[in-house]
Design an enzyme around this catalytic site. Structure first.
Site, PDB file in Angstrom:
ATOM      1  N   VAL A  62       7.137  15.173  42.137  1.00 48.85           N
ATOM      2  CA  VAL A  62       6.696  13.792  42.397  1.00 48.85           C
ATOM      3  C   VAL A  62       7.496  13.122  43.507  1.00 48.85           C
ATOM      4  O   VAL A  62       7.128  12.041  43.970  1.00 48.85           O
ATOM      5  CB  VAL A  62       6.735  12.903  41.128  1.00 48.85           C
ATOM      6  CG1 VAL A  62       5.763  13.400  40.088  1.00 48.85           C
ATOM      7  CG2 VAL A  62       8.137  12.757  40.586  1.00 48.85           C
ATOM      8  N   SER A 140      12.787   3.150  29.584  1.00 49.07           N
ATOM      9  CA  SER A 140      13.860   3.616  28.687  1.00 49.07           C
ATOM     10  C   SER A 140      14.515   2.440  27.987  1.00 49.07           C
ATOM     11  O   SER A 140      14.605   1.344  28.545  1.00 49.07           O
ATOM     12  CB  SER A 140      14.925   4.377  29.486  1.00 49.07           C
ATOM     13  OG  SER A 140      16.050   4.645  28.667  1.00 49.07           O
ATOM     14  N   TYR A 153      21.046   5.461  36.033  1.00 43.37           N
ATOM     15  CA  TYR A 153      19.836   5.779  35.274  1.00 43.37           C
ATOM     16  C   TYR A 153      19.201   4.491  34.727  1.00 43.37           C
ATOM     17  O   TYR A 153      17.978   4.286  34.838  1.00 43.37           O
ATOM     18  CB  TYR A 153      20.181   6.737  34.135  1.00 43.37           C
ATOM     19  CG  TYR A 153      19.030   7.083  33.236  1.00 43.37           C
ATOM     20  CD1 TYR A 153      17.952   7.826  33.700  1.00 43.37           C
ATOM     21  CD2 TYR A 153      19.012   6.665  31.903  1.00 43.37           C
ATOM     22  CE1 TYR A 153      16.887   8.142  32.871  1.00 43.37           C
ATOM     23  CE2 TYR A 153      17.963   6.983  31.064  1.00 43.37           C
ATOM     24  CZ  TYR A 153      16.899   7.716  31.545  1.00 43.37           C
ATOM     25  OH  TYR A 153      15.844   8.024  30.720  1.00 43.37           O
ATOM     26  N   SER A 156      17.434   2.547  37.390  1.00 48.93           N
ATOM     27  CA  SER A 156      16.139   3.138  37.787  1.00 48.93           C
ATOM     28  C   SER A 156      15.073   2.868  36.731  1.00 48.93           C
ATOM     29  O   SER A 156      13.913   2.602  37.049  1.00 48.93           O
ATOM     30  CB  SER A 156      16.288   4.640  38.046  1.00 48.93           C
ATOM     31  OG  SER A 156      16.473   5.364  36.849  1.00 48.93           O
ATOM     32  N   LYS A 157      15.460   2.919  35.467  1.00 52.14           N
ATOM     33  CA  LYS A 157      14.476   2.683  34.408  1.00 52.14           C
ATOM     34  C   LYS A 157      14.127   1.194  34.281  1.00 52.14           C
ATOM     35  O   LYS A 157      13.005   0.833  33.922  1.00 52.14           O
ATOM     36  CB  LYS A 157      14.980   3.246  33.078  1.00 52.14           C
ATOM     37  CG  LYS A 157      14.963   4.786  33.030  1.00 52.14           C
ATOM     38  CD  LYS A 157      13.540   5.330  33.188  1.00 52.14           C
ATOM     39  CE  LYS A 157      13.436   6.818  32.958  1.00 52.14           C
ATOM     40  NZ  LYS A 157      12.055   7.331  33.034  1.00 52.14           N
ATOM     41  N   ILE A 186      15.798  10.471  22.531  1.00 57.15           N
ATOM     42  CA  ILE A 186      14.770  11.430  22.142  1.00 57.15           C
ATOM     43  C   ILE A 186      15.293  12.840  22.408  1.00 57.15           C
ATOM     44  O   ILE A 186      15.901  13.090  23.458  1.00 57.15           O
ATOM     45  CB  ILE A 186      13.470  11.201  22.960  1.00 57.15           C
ATOM     46  CG1 ILE A 186      13.013   9.741  22.855  1.00 57.15           C
ATOM     47  CG2 ILE A 186      12.370  12.149  22.483  1.00 57.15           C
ATOM     48  CD1 ILE A 186      12.712   9.243  21.457  1.00 57.15           C
TER      49      ILE A 186
END
Lengths: 245, 84
Positions: A62, A140, A153, A156-157, A186
């Site tokens: 992607v 997230s 992270y 970005s989420k 998860i």
């Protein structure tokens, strides 16, 4: 041509993406599966076909804008429509703030944000033709709450959540719904590096006192794709078992 | 292969559908944001309808550049759609 709805799932070779592909296959969707790893992707495709789904497989990254455009061009030619897009391709990196390289931040944004942005842009053009469609992003819990040691992270989420809410407002008048799920911890390949002690500590902060499974997130994604969620847009739904960060 | 006349008719049809305007308002000079009906939301619909009608995929630069009916013809011409 089949009248089954068409869903495109990125990151479909593993984790939440693969679980979503399997559930959508069971729900009667025709599937367009996208992921980097062709071998794993074809395994998921075989499982989906065993549920009776028509599946096309597109090995692509992607972060490769040209390859992504080619996938959607193929969908336009072969399917002529798109009913659901699930942006499940994602990357994670754990590092203290002072030890996070800018290149790591940029890599995470390329996958989690730019990839989601471009796929949504291309999907929207197909969905607008039929004045309907559902885009589901994978945000997230840490993007909503923040997390020490995951600043890049989480940023970005959080961007994915902002993108989701903005697209919901822009595309809603044209019949396209945009939502996100915000998974907690998860058990997938992305979290496989966490040791037993870390898992125990994390579980203690989850109301349900256990870690989540990809399938449990996929069920919410399937709901958001479906007409059962016809009046739901602009939402970032926590799927975290009551995780407190 | 459609004729230039058929393409002109298809283009007019796309503009009337996407912008919800009368056919006689679709002239080369008609420009983005010059009428209330051609706002950013309608622009997205217009792009979507153009891609479907002419079986092309416009890139972001094309979409930004698509500022009038005349420009639409110019951009579609690059994709092999003849208007003259």
């Amino acid at each position: 041509m089949s009248t089954a709805p068409v869903a495109l799932v990125t990151g479909a070779s593993r984790g939440i993406g693969a679980a979503t592909a399997r559930l959508l296959a069971q729900s009667g969707y025709r599937l367009v599966l996208v992921a980097r790893r062709e071998g794993l992707l074809r395994e998921v495709a075989r499982e989906c076909e065993a549920s009776g789904a028509l599946v096309s497989v597109h090995p692509a990254d992607v972060t490769n804008a040209g390859a992504v455009t080619d996938v959607f061009r193929s969908v336009m030619q072969s399917e002529g429509r798109l009913d659901a897009l699930v942006n499940a391709a994602g990357a994670m990196a754990d590092a203290g703030f002072a030890m996070t390289k800018l290149s790591t931040l940029e890599d995470l944004f390329r996958v989690n944000v730019s990839g989601t942005f471009q796929c949504s842009q291309l999907a929207a053009k197909l969905m607008l033709r039929q004045r309907s469609g559902s885009i589901v992003n994978v945000a997230s819990k840490v993007g909503e709450s923040g997390s020490a040691g995951q600043a890049a992270y989480a940023a970005s989420k959080a961007a994915v959540s902002g993108l989701t809410k903005s697209l919901a407002k822009e595309l809603g008048p044209l019949g396209v719904r945009v939502n996100a799920v915000a998974p907690g911890f998860i058990e997938t390949d992305l979290t496989a590096h966490y040791g037993a002690d870390a898992r125990t500590a994390i579980s203690a902060n989850i109301a349900l006192r256990r870690l989540g499974q990809a399938d449990e997130v996929a069920k919410v994604v399937r709901f958001l794709c479906s007409s059962d969620a016809a009046y739901v847009t602009g939402q970032v739904l926590g799927v975290d078992g009551g995780f407190v960060l | 292969m459609a004729t230039p006349e058929e393409n002109r008719a298809a283009l007019a049809n796309v503009f009337t559908t996407a912008l919800a305007i009368a056919p006689d308002r679709v002239v080369d000079a008609l420009a983005y944001n010059a009428i209330a009906e051609w706002d950013s939301t309608a622009h997205m619909l217009l792009v979507s309808e153009l891609e479907g009608a002419f079986n092309v995929m416009l890139d972001t630069d094309d979409i930004i550049d698509l500022s009038s009916v005349a420009k639409a013809k110019e951009i579609l011409s690059k994709h092999g759609v003849a208007f003259a």
